[in-house]
Design an enzyme around this catalytic site. Sequence first.
Site, PDB file in Angstrom:
ATOM      1  N   GLY A   1       0.792  -1.226   0.000  1.00 42.58           N
ATOM      2  CA  GLY A   1       0.000   0.000   0.000  1.00 42.58           C
ATOM      3  C   GLY A   1       0.824   1.276   0.000  1.00 42.58           C
ATOM      4  O   GLY A   1       0.330   2.317   0.450  1.00 42.58           O
TER       5      GLY A   1
ATOM      6  N   ASN B   1       1.598   3.160  -2.523  1.00 46.24           N
ATOM      7  CA  ASN B   1       0.911   4.175  -3.338  1.00 46.24           C
ATOM      8  C   ASN B   1      -0.270   4.763  -2.581  1.00 46.24           C
ATOM      9  O   ASN B   1      -0.498   5.974  -2.627  1.00 46.24           O
ATOM     10  CB  ASN B   1       0.446   3.567  -4.667  1.00 46.24           C
ATOM     11  CG  ASN B   1       1.535   3.564  -5.719  1.00 46.24           C
ATOM     12  OD1 ASN B   1       1.924   4.611  -6.205  1.00 46.24           O
ATOM     13  ND2 ASN B   1       2.053   2.391  -6.039  1.00 46.24           N
TER      14      ASN B   1
ATOM     15  N   HIS C   1      -0.049   1.295 -13.210  1.00 44.79           N
ATOM     16  CA  HIS C   1       0.564   0.067 -13.713  1.00 44.79           C
ATOM     17  C   HIS C   1       2.068   0.321 -13.876  1.00 44.79           C
ATOM     18  O   HIS C   1       2.460   1.363 -14.425  1.00 44.79           O
ATOM     19  CB  HIS C   1      -0.063  -0.315 -15.057  1.00 44.79           C
ATOM     20  CG  HIS C   1       0.492  -1.583 -15.620  1.00 44.79           C
ATOM     21  ND1 HIS C   1       0.154  -2.825 -15.120  1.00 44.79           N
ATOM     22  CD2 HIS C   1       1.379  -1.807 -16.607  1.00 44.79           C
ATOM     23  CE1 HIS C   1       0.803  -3.760 -15.796  1.00 44.79           C
ATOM     24  NE2 HIS C   1       1.556  -3.169 -16.706  1.00 44.79           N
TER      25      HIS C   1
ATOM     26  N   LEU D   1      -7.758  -5.242 -19.897  1.00 43.50           N
ATOM     27  CA  LEU D   1      -6.740  -5.151 -18.838  1.00 43.50           C
ATOM     28  C   LEU D   1      -5.598  -4.205 -19.221  1.00 43.50           C
ATOM     29  O   LEU D   1      -4.998  -4.341 -20.295  1.00 43.50           O
ATOM     30  CB  LEU D   1      -6.162  -6.550 -18.563  1.00 43.50           C
ATOM     31  CG  LEU D   1      -5.099  -6.629 -17.472  1.00 43.50           C
ATOM     32  CD1 LEU D   1      -5.707  -6.401 -16.105  1.00 43.50           C
ATOM     33  CD2 LEU D   1      -4.363  -7.965 -17.519  1.00 43.50           C
TER      34      LEU D   1
ATOM     35  N   THR E   1       9.250   4.846  -6.586  1.00 50.55           N
ATOM     36  CA  THR E   1       9.397   6.211  -6.056  1.00 50.55           C
ATOM     37  C   THR E   1       8.698   7.217  -6.978  1.00 50.55           C
ATOM     38  O   THR E   1       8.138   8.212  -6.508  1.00 50.55           O
ATOM     39  CB  THR E   1      10.882   6.628  -5.905  1.00 50.55           C
ATOM     40  OG1 THR E   1      11.504   6.602  -7.189  1.00 50.55           O
ATOM     41  CG2 THR E   1      11.633   5.712  -4.959  1.00 50.55           C
ATOM     42  N   GLN E   2       8.711   6.940  -8.275  1.00 51.07           N
ATOM     43  CA  GLN E   2       8.034   7.834  -9.231  1.00 51.07           C
ATOM     44  C   GLN E   2       6.521   7.634  -9.216  1.00 51.07           C
ATOM     45  O   GLN E   2       5.753   8.579  -9.436  1.00 51.07           O
ATOM     46  CB  GLN E   2       8.587   7.616 -10.639  1.00 51.07           C
ATOM     47  CG  GLN E   2      10.058   7.962 -10.772  1.00 51.07           C
ATOM     48  CD  GLN E   2      10.348   9.361 -10.265  1.00 51.07           C
ATOM     49  OE1 GLN E   2       9.732  10.329 -10.696  1.00 51.07           O
ATOM     50  NE2 GLN E   2      11.275   9.471  -9.324  1.00 51.07           N
ATOM     51  N   GLU E   3       6.090   6.406  -8.967  1.00 56.89           N
ATOM     52  CA  GLU E   3       4.642   6.165  -8.833  1.00 56.89           C
ATOM     53  C   GLU E   3       4.065   7.051  -7.728  1.00 56.89           C
ATOM     54  O   GLU E   3       2.970   7.601  -7.858  1.00 56.89           O
ATOM     55  CB  GLU E   3       4.374   4.686  -8.504  1.00 56.89           C
ATOM     56  CG  GLU E   3       4.763   3.729  -9.615  1.00 56.89           C
ATOM     57  CD  GLU E   3       4.387   2.285  -9.300  1.00 56.89           C
ATOM     58  OE1 GLU E   3       3.349   2.058  -8.676  1.00 56.89           O
ATOM     59  OE2 GLU E   3       5.157   1.380  -9.694  1.00 56.89           O
TER      60      GLU E   3
HETATM   61  C1  GAR Z   1       3.010  -0.921  -7.646  1.00 58.40           C
HETATM   62  O1  GAR Z   1       4.251  -0.989  -8.281  1.00 58.40           O
HETATM   63  C2  GAR Z   1       1.905  -0.884  -8.691  1.00 58.40           C
HETATM   64  O2  GAR Z   1       2.236  -0.170  -9.844  1.00 58.40           O
HETATM   65  C3  GAR Z   1       1.747  -2.346  -8.984  1.00 58.40           C
HETATM   66  O3  GAR Z   1       1.865  -2.985  -7.743  1.00 58.40           O
HETATM   67  C4  GAR Z   1       2.714  -2.222  -6.900  1.00 58.40           C
HETATM   68  C5  GAR Z   1       1.973  -1.985  -5.603  1.00 58.40           C
HETATM   69  O4  GAR Z   1       2.792  -1.371  -4.666  1.00 58.40           O
HETATM   70  N1  GAR Z   1       0.482  -2.597  -9.602  1.00 58.40           N
HETATM   71  C6  GAR Z   1       0.293  -3.556 -10.504  1.00 58.40           C
HETATM   72  O5  GAR Z   1       1.165  -4.317 -10.862  1.00 58.40           O
HETATM   73  C7  GAR Z   1      -1.121  -3.638 -11.050  1.00 58.40           C
HETATM   74  N2  GAR Z   1      -1.163  -4.455 -12.200  1.00 58.40           N
HETATM   75  P1  GAR Z   1       2.157  -0.708  -3.348  1.00 58.40           P
HETATM   76  O6  GAR Z   1       1.210  -1.752  -2.728  1.00 58.40           O
HETATM   77  O7  GAR Z   1       3.338  -0.449  -2.465  1.00 58.40           O
HETATM   78  O8  GAR Z   1       1.435   0.529  -3.762  1.00 58.40           O
END
Ligand code: GAR
Length: 202
Positions: A14, A16, A115, A150, A178-180
């Site tokens: 979690g 993000n 993604h 998807l 980190t960029q997300e």
């Molecule tokens: C993130 O890298 C997100 O982009 C990816 O899962 C990770 C979750 O991290 N999502 C996918 O792959 C969706 N297809 P987080 O739980 O630390 O946010």
Amino acid sequence: MPSRNIVILISGGGSNMAAIVQAAKRGRWQQRYGAQVAAVISNKTDAGGLRFAQEQGIATAVVDHKAYADRAAFDAELARAIDAYQPALVVLAGFMRILTPEFVARYAGRLLNIHPSLLPAFTGLHTHQRAIDAGCRFAGATVHQVTAELDHGPILAQAVVPILPGDTADVLAARILTQEHVIYPRAIAQWLAQQTITQAQP
Ligand code: GAR
């Protein structure tokens, strides 16, 4: 200003979701857009992000996909849990379940995902290793509207990072993550600002 609830769906750590919650506070989304993170819902009981949300005083719920006979039954219960908060926006933040077209249609135009690839490249899983194996020099992340197909749907934001010699999938994933944390809160704030302008017009 109308009150706008945001419901965030997670499956794991979690980070993000945490970045969005912190950005909402820092950016005063409540005062600016009438928006608040109303609930965090996970399909896994042990999702690390649930504790962070609870510590922030945010409501949490778990809808365990393993308890349902099929995708449709799980999605119906998930929608019930989400709709309890009457959300203006549903945010997928590391939510690792494929959603039925019926679910996606229910939240059409108010369902976002992040993604970890530069879409339309590398939809699906193992995006980091696939980008390395393909010899890409750059990778990144994409925030997009969710549609029935998807990892497709209109792109709201992207971040690009280099792939460096010797990168493993884990190292690259950390660089992208980190960029997300930068682009997802920003894209949501822009979405909220757009809604605020649209709804303010007579
Ligand atoms: C993130 O890298 C997100 O982009 C990816 O899962 C990770 C979750 O991290 N999502 C996918 O792959 C969706 N297809 P987080 O739980 O630390 O946010």
